[in-house]
Design a protein around this motif. Structure first.
Motif, mmCIF file in Angstrom:
data_model
loop_
_atom_site.group_PDB
_atom_site.id
_atom_site.type_symbol
_atom_site.label_atom_id
_atom_site.label_comp_id
_atom_site.label_asym_id
_atom_site.label_seq_id
_atom_site.Cartn_x
_atom_site.Cartn_y
_atom_site.Cartn_z
ATOM 1 N N HIS A 105 0.865 -1.187 0.000
ATOM 2 C CA HIS A 105 0.000 0.000 0.000
ATOM 3 C C HIS A 105 0.901 1.236 0.000
ATOM 4 C CE1 HIS A 105 -2.565 -3.212 1.501
ATOM 5 N NE2 HIS A 105 -3.611 -2.475 1.189
ATOM 6 N N PHE A 106 1.006 1.884 -1.161
ATOM 7 C CA PHE A 106 1.929 3.001 -1.339
ATOM 8 C C PHE A 106 1.237 4.331 -1.038
ATOM 9 C CE2 PHE A 106 3.799 -0.383 -3.766
ATOM 10 C CZ PHE A 106 5.156 -0.214 -3.625
ATOM 11 N N GLY A 107 2.047 5.253 -0.548
ATOM 12 C CA GLY A 107 1.569 6.605 -0.292
ATOM 13 C C GLY A 107 2.248 7.591 -1.221
ATOM 14 N N PRO A 108 2.023 8.885 -1.024
ATOM 15 C CA PRO A 108 2.619 9.893 -1.916
ATOM 16 C C PRO A 108 4.134 9.996 -1.780
ATOM 17 C CG PRO A 108 1.444 10.955 -0.098
ATOM 18 C CD PRO A 108 1.126 9.505 -0.023
ATOM 19 N N GLY A 117 4.749 7.480 7.675
ATOM 20 C CA GLY A 117 4.124 7.392 6.358
ATOM 21 C C GLY A 117 3.522 6.012 6.139
ATOM 22 N N THR A 118 4.001 5.294 5.136
ATOM 23 C CA THR A 118 3.484 3.942 4.850
ATOM 24 C C THR A 118 4.177 2.866 5.682
ATOM 25 O OG1 THR A 118 5.029 3.768 2.997
ATOM 26 C CG2 THR A 118 2.807 4.535 2.494
ATOM 27 N N GLY A 119 5.123 3.262 6.524
ATOM 28 C CA GLY A 119 5.761 2.297 7.418
ATOM 29 C C GLY A 119 6.951 1.569 6.849
ATOM 30 N N ALA A 120 7.588 2.120 5.812
ATOM 31 C CA ALA A 120 8.708 1.425 5.156
ATOM 32 C C ALA A 120 9.856 1.179 6.127
ATOM 33 C CB ALA A 120 9.193 2.227 3.951
ATOM 34 N N ILE A 121 10.198 2.160 6.957
ATOM 35 C CA ILE A 121 11.345 2.019 7.861
ATOM 36 C C ILE A 121 11.075 0.998 8.967
ATOM 37 C CG2 ILE A 121 12.773 3.230 9.551
ATOM 38 C CD1 ILE A 121 12.555 5.729 7.787
ATOM 39 N N ALA A 126 -2.103 7.673 6.654
ATOM 40 C CA ALA A 126 -0.758 7.085 6.679
ATOM 41 C C ALA A 126 -0.692 5.923 7.657
ATOM 42 C CB ALA A 126 0.268 8.155 7.045
ATOM 43 N N VAL A 127 -1.278 6.080 8.829
ATOM 44 C CA VAL A 127 -1.275 5.005 9.821
ATOM 45 C C VAL A 127 -2.019 3.790 9.283
ATOM 46 C CG1 VAL A 127 -1.993 4.348 12.151
ATOM 47 C CG2 VAL A 127 -1.080 6.638 11.724
ATOM 48 N N ASN A 128 -3.117 4.042 8.567
ATOM 49 C CA ASN A 128 -3.893 2.940 7.987
ATOM 50 C C ASN A 128 -3.077 2.201 6.927
ATOM 51 O OD1 ASN A 128 -6.343 1.402 7.652
ATOM 52 N ND2 ASN A 128 -6.662 2.514 5.729
ATOM 53 N N ILE A 148 1.857 -3.820 7.247
ATOM 54 C CA ILE A 148 2.269 -4.765 8.287
ATOM 55 C C ILE A 148 1.461 -6.054 8.175
ATOM 56 C CG2 ILE A 148 2.336 -5.163 10.774
ATOM 57 C CD1 ILE A 148 2.808 -2.120 11.092
ATOM 58 N N SER A 149 0.155 -5.916 7.953
ATOM 59 C CA SER A 149 -0.710 -7.084 7.809
ATOM 60 C C SER A 149 -0.324 -7.921 6.597
ATOM 61 C CB SER A 149 -2.167 -6.624 7.694
ATOM 62 O OG SER A 149 -3.031 -7.730 7.517
ATOM 63 N N SER A 150 -0.003 -7.251 5.478
ATOM 64 C CA SER A 150 0.411 -7.981 4.269
ATOM 65 C C SER A 150 1.710 -8.740 4.496
ATOM 66 C CB SER A 150 0.581 -7.007 3.103
ATOM 67 O OG SER A 150 -0.631 -6.351 2.805
ATOM 68 N N LEU A 151 2.649 -8.101 5.188
ATOM 69 C CA LEU A 151 3.921 -8.760 5.476
ATOM 70 C C LEU A 151 3.721 -9.968 6.382
ATOM 71 C CD1 LEU A 151 7.012 -8.664 5.145
ATOM 72 C CD2 LEU A 151 7.085 -7.237 7.191
#
Length: 562
Positions: A358-361, A390-394, A416-418, A424-427
């Motif tokens: 799920h990508f963000g801007p 943001g999308t939680g990449a880090i 962003a939190v969503n 996280i759920s996908s991973l």
């Protein structure tokens, strides 16, 4: 038919069937195996007479021995050698094959990637003068481990490297040299590596489809009528066992221990023989394209011209078919000033897309996130926070690589939190499918909060890693003048004095430098890494928390959250 003739014919049929990879009845196969093991080079013929007794006692042993020895002398050694030549040589050649692999990495993090290669592969690594590239030598057995590196974007096997290539003065002469160069390059070993890598990717795709279908079945079963718990457990166990039987590399732990792509597992031997026989009868013409990456001002030709002429010569040399979109082989022509590197791509898309669905801007690349985390040298039990995730990449990258730490992802934007929670759920789902069992979860949480008023205790965080707003797509540079000092102040409060550290990415360097200059009491700059993100020149600042305890001023107490 006499017993003697039957024994001789049976031995010949069994050896012929074995050499062709056909199945056989268990009894005769066991008998034949005992004969072949006794007839290995270096063993005396007398041992064959002991083993041949397994055929039966109805015939005269002397007749059977004589016929067997003659048959073995005529056919067995010859067929044994042919089996070794056709079946074992590719494996042995590949096992001892040493190649140079090139990798593209985030600019500025070349040294971080080189350190990871030395740590995980034990190979010496050379950083190219062309920024964003490293080169290292490996054996083919390490190819699977190379794909597991966290700091590399794309991989390619080097065909030939020219460190000081002498270009001719005119464009026509240079392009003519490119045409002649294609036929002089040592393509053999790199193409072997490409073939092994391609077979690995086919297996991976096959596993992925199989896992997805099995996962669908489990979901459908869960949505349908409820069944007894024991039946569910039994079915889950059977599905897991079947997947392990069908694919030996299913278990990630086993895959990491094997760390080899040489040869194939027993379950796929027959399929590959069928494929090879089809290729022999109907050889498939490979599709290819040439991609030229050029950097330098003293070149009298363009990238398109170099790719066009070099690609034409490659097509004439291999008789491949050119296809710019649906290609099998991608030949790389990298030119940086007077250095030329010809390679064959091992990745179809960048490895930095491994975690995010799920990508963000402003989604940060996973490879860059890994580099920032590695700068902070996380230790077991460390608490690592990304206050603007943001999308939680880090934090997702951190939870994947440093699972012995606890990671917190937070942002003030609920969208962003969503997105971070969905990633996280996908991973987690992906991890369950790989392991074939229910996972205990990941050491990570997602929280919505205000960056200037974090719901964390003072001095409770070991590491802070975040991508701060650039003021381009998110926020504005005007607001950054107020946001950056407030962020650094709140980060200094929650970060552990003396040992805490932070890696902060920003493109608004002027604003950050000004904000940091007023925080010398609590933050000390250790290192700066200059990076290129989408054409923007940014910097990663590595900060160390001073031993000074946090003491908020009256102005800070009265400050309203941003």
């Amino acid at each position: 038919m006499s017993v003697l003739s039957w024994a001789s014919a049976a031995l010949f049929r069994r050896w012929k069937s074995y050499s062709q990879g056909l199945e056989a009845p268990l009894g005769l196969e066991l008998t034949f195996i005992s004969v072949t093991h006794c007839r290995l080079p270096g063993h005396r013929a007398s041992k064959n007479r002991d083993c041949i007794r397994n055929l039966g006692s109805t015939a005269s042993m002397s007749d059977v021995q004589e016929a067997t020895n003659q048959l073995l002398d005529v056919n067995l050694d010859e067929n044994w050698r042919s089996i070794q030549v056709t079946g074992s040589d590719p494996r042995s050649e590949s096992e001892h094959l040493q190649v140079t692999v090139g990798a593209t990495v985030p600019t500025g993090f070349e040294q971080t990637a080189a350190d990871e290669v030395r740590e995980k592969l034990g190979s010496s690594c050379k950083i190219s003068k062309d920024r964003g590239k490293i080169y290292f030598d490996i054996s083919v057995e390490s190819l699977a481990q190379v794909h597991c590196l966290r700091s590399v974007d794309n991989l390619f096997v080097v065909v030939k490297q020219f460190k000081d290539y002498q270009f001719k003065e005119t464009k026509e002469e240079v392009l003519k040299d490119f045409e002649e160069l294609a036929g002089k390059l040592p393509w053999s070993d790199p193409l072997k590596v490409w073939k092994i890598n391609t077979s690995f990717k086919k297996k991976k795709t096959k596993r992925k489809k199989m896992n997805q279908s099995s996962g669908k079945e489990k979901i459908d079963n869960g949505q349908g009528d409820k069944t007894d718990e024991k039946d569910d457990k039994k079915g889950f166990t059977n599905n897991t066992l079947d997947s392990h039987i069908l694919d030996y590399y299913e278990n990630p732990a086993i895959r990491e221990e094997i760390s080899t792509l040489v040869g194939d597992d027993l379950a796929s031997c027959k399929d590959e023989k069928d494929e090879s026989s089809k290729e022999e009868t109907h050889p498939e013409v490979l599709k290819f394209r040439v991609t030229c990456n050029r950097a330098g001002e003293k070149h009298c030709f363009s990238s398109n011209e170099a790719a066009r002429d070099f690609g034409g010569a490659v097509q004439d040399h291999f008789k491949w078919k050119a296809d710019m979109t649906n290609f099998d082989v991608e030949v790389l022509l990298n030119i940086h000033d007077n250095e030329i590197v010809v390679g064959i791509a091992l990745t179809e898309e960048s490895l930095h897309r491994r975690n995010i669905t799920h990508f963000g801007p402003t989604t940060l690349r996973s490879t860059l996130a890994y580099g920032m985390l590695r700068l902070c040298a996380p230790q077991p039990t460390d608490i690592i926070v990304d206050p603007m995730c943001g999308t939680g990449a880090i934090p997702i990258e951190g939870a994947t690589e440093w699972s012995n730490c606890y990671h917190i992802a937070g942002d003030n934007n609920p969208l962003a939190v969503n997105r971070a929670a969905n990633n996280i759920s996908s991973l987690l789902t992906k991890s369950q499918i790989k392991e074939g069992k229910v996972s205990w979860g990941l050491p990570i949480d997602a929280v919505q909060w205000d960056i200037c008023n974090l719901p964390l205790r003072t001095g409770s965080v070991d590491i802070i890693v975040t991508d701060m707003p650039f003021g381009k797509r998110m926020g504005s540079k005007k607001r950054n003048w107020n946001l950056y000092p407030a962020c650094l102040q709140e980060m200094s409060r929650v970060c552990r004095p003396g040992t805490g550290r932070a890696a902060l990415l920003t493109q608004d360097k002027k604003c950050f430098t000004k904000a940091l200059s007023g925080m010398g009491r609590v933050w000390r700059k250790v290192h700066t890494v200059w990076v290129n993100i989408g054409g923007l020149h940014a910097a990663v600042y590595l900060l160390k928390r001073t031993p000074q305890a946090f003491h908020p001023s009256e102005q800070d107490r009265e400050r309203t959250p941003w």
